[in-house]
Design an enzyme around this catalytic site. Sequence first.
Site, PDB file in Angstrom:
ATOM      1  N   GLY A   1      -4.187   7.647  -3.727  1.00 45.66           N
ATOM      2  CA  GLY A   1      -5.077   7.095  -4.745  1.00 45.66           C
ATOM      3  C   GLY A   1      -5.615   5.760  -4.295  1.00 45.66           C
ATOM      4  O   GLY A   1      -5.328   5.278  -3.195  1.00 45.66           O
TER       5      GLY A   1
ATOM      6  N   GLY B   1      -7.414   1.791  -5.940  1.00 46.24           N
ATOM      7  CA  GLY B   1      -7.731   0.922  -7.057  1.00 46.24           C
ATOM      8  C   GLY B   1      -8.516  -0.273  -6.579  1.00 46.24           C
ATOM      9  O   GLY B   1      -9.031  -0.298  -5.457  1.00 46.24           O
ATOM     10  N   GLY B   2      -8.572  -1.305  -7.428  1.00 46.58           N
ATOM     11  CA  GLY B   2      -9.398  -2.454  -7.116  1.00 46.58           C
ATOM     12  C   GLY B   2      -8.904  -3.277  -5.945  1.00 46.58           C
ATOM     13  O   GLY B   2      -9.676  -4.030  -5.348  1.00 46.58           O
ATOM     14  N   MET B   3      -7.624  -3.170  -5.597  1.00 39.81           N
ATOM     15  CA  MET B   3      -7.076  -4.028  -4.552  1.00 39.81           C
ATOM     16  C   MET B   3      -6.645  -3.269  -3.305  1.00 39.81           C
ATOM     17  O   MET B   3      -6.161  -3.875  -2.350  1.00 39.81           O
ATOM     18  CB  MET B   3      -5.892  -4.827  -5.095  1.00 39.81           C
TER      19      MET B   3
ATOM     20  N   VAL C   1      -3.601   3.539  -1.771  1.00 42.54           N
ATOM     21  CA  VAL C   1      -2.188   3.894  -1.658  1.00 42.54           C
ATOM     22  C   VAL C   1      -2.070   5.197  -0.873  1.00 42.54           C
ATOM     23  O   VAL C   1      -2.759   6.173  -1.168  1.00 42.54           O
ATOM     24  CB  VAL C   1      -1.533   4.054  -3.043  1.00 42.54           C
TER      25      VAL C   1
ATOM     26  N   LYS D   1       0.836   0.660   0.227  1.00 42.67           N
ATOM     27  CA  LYS D   1      -0.446   0.179  -0.286  1.00 42.67           C
ATOM     28  C   LYS D   1      -1.185  -0.606   0.785  1.00 42.67           C
ATOM     29  O   LYS D   1      -0.701  -1.622   1.283  1.00 42.67           O
ATOM     30  CB  LYS D   1      -0.229  -0.699  -1.514  1.00 42.67           C
TER      31      LYS D   1
ATOM     32  N   ASP E   1      -1.962  -5.430 -16.841  1.00 37.24           N
ATOM     33  CA  ASP E   1      -2.855  -4.293 -16.607  1.00 37.24           C
ATOM     34  C   ASP E   1      -2.157  -2.989 -17.019  1.00 37.24           C
ATOM     35  O   ASP E   1      -2.155  -2.013 -16.269  1.00 37.24           O
ATOM     36  CB  ASP E   1      -3.281  -4.231 -15.143  1.00 37.24           C
TER      37      ASP E   1
END
Length: 524
Positions: free
Chosen positions: A51, A53-55, A58, A73, A170
Amino acid sequence: MSNEGDRPVEPTSYGLQPPVANAGHVPTQVSREAADVRRIGGRYRLVGRLGHGGMGTVWRAFDEVVERDVAIKEPRPPEHLDEESRASFFERLRREARAAAKIDHPSVVTVHDVVLDDGRPWIVMELVDGRSLGDVIAEGTLGEPEAARIGLAVLGALDAAHRRGVLHRDVKPDNVLLGAHDRVVLTDFGIARVEGERPLTETGAFVGSPEYVAPERVLGQRPGPASDLWSLGVLLYAAVEGLSPFRRNGTPATLQAVLSAEPPAPSRARGPLGGLIMGLLRKEPSARPPVEEIREVLAEVAAAPARLPQLPGGSAHSNPAHSNLVALLRRSRPARFAAVGGAALVVLALLLALLDPFTAKEPDGWQQRTEKTVAATLEVPADFDRRKGEAEDGRTWLWFTSPDGIYDIQVWLLQEAQEEPLRAAEEHLDGLKENATGNDLKDVSGNSYVKDYGALGGAEVSMTSRPSESDDDAPRDQRLYFFHGGGGDRLWRVQLRFPAEPGAAHDEGRRIYERLIGSFRPEK
């Protein structure tokens, strides 16, 4: 952290492809070859993408030293950041690892290691095999006991974090993983705030997911544990209702709703759970219930048996047939079942068939259509405009467009298509990249990969592009699904275009796509 189906897969630092669904350590030949040449820290062999995300992204990886699967990550700062901003970005990743490592709780993801590779910190975590709560909600709402069970685990993780001086900031369904043995894990401490550490700020950046952010954070006030509890309330609301009560079309409107809109009481949780949710969504932090009260209510609801859904037009006991069904279901002693024998089972089966109490009713605003033009049955929003056409090469298609023009669906039936779905997906994406101008596109990027949607097995294209000539230069996501069905050599292509920018419009596009594909049934 979003799963592979959430958004187009953005380029990473190398060409490892997404994993095939339900695969093992080395899902594809492409992944196997990439894994042979890419190791992080000399020991973590990357296997496939989980997956992004914003940072960062993974990955699933294999620790060759202790021989176990892990999640790792990869930090991916935006290319436009200057050196100082990149350093701040990497420091945020280190803080994520430290924040999660501070917390000892079974519902908090375990951090094993932080490895510097090419000057970047990679976080090595336990691998939780499962799905995100966000994916589960996208397929349908949860019953009160299951929502309470998940909420109880998330509450435990938050309480443990708060006791260690860590605010998650979050909490949302995409950051809750549902693993094996009923395990619930809170992940992604990427924007967590740790007591005593100097805050990291980015000019003009909004930190968090707008529809789950507490009002005091929107106002720029100092957040506390009650801010995470507000997010837990929104998460519980989404679990039982299917979406956040504050979702609007765009971030500004969503934040305004968080500040001023009074959410409607959840219709699927009218007892203690509904009252708790509304209490968690009070605008004033001090008015929200304390942790012990929240825990008590969630534990009570989680332990309760699932209630029969209320029938239209009254309570569960206002319909005599439904009352008889309830009475029959409550007869738990074996002797009573023996007395009624096979006749009771027949009556029960008939009542279930007639009343259908365990089948969720489809929300208003969608309709099922049988479309001979593309030889399929599918569900689309009822207010979408419909057009159809036929190309000279024998392809027939349908086009559905939302009244505001934000979303458009295309369904193509390709006759005499011999190629496999993955090959068709790859060729389509390559064609768009090579002839973007001819297709009125620019900045085309994306990936194609094998993916199953329930009974449908095929291949998906996930891409982002911009219109080459338009007053609105905003990037658009496009998801396309290729699959055979019904025998013969027919190939279907179903696609949706929707806004790429994170926010309510993008999330709604994801849900439209998931429901569209999930409802699609080719003609036999």
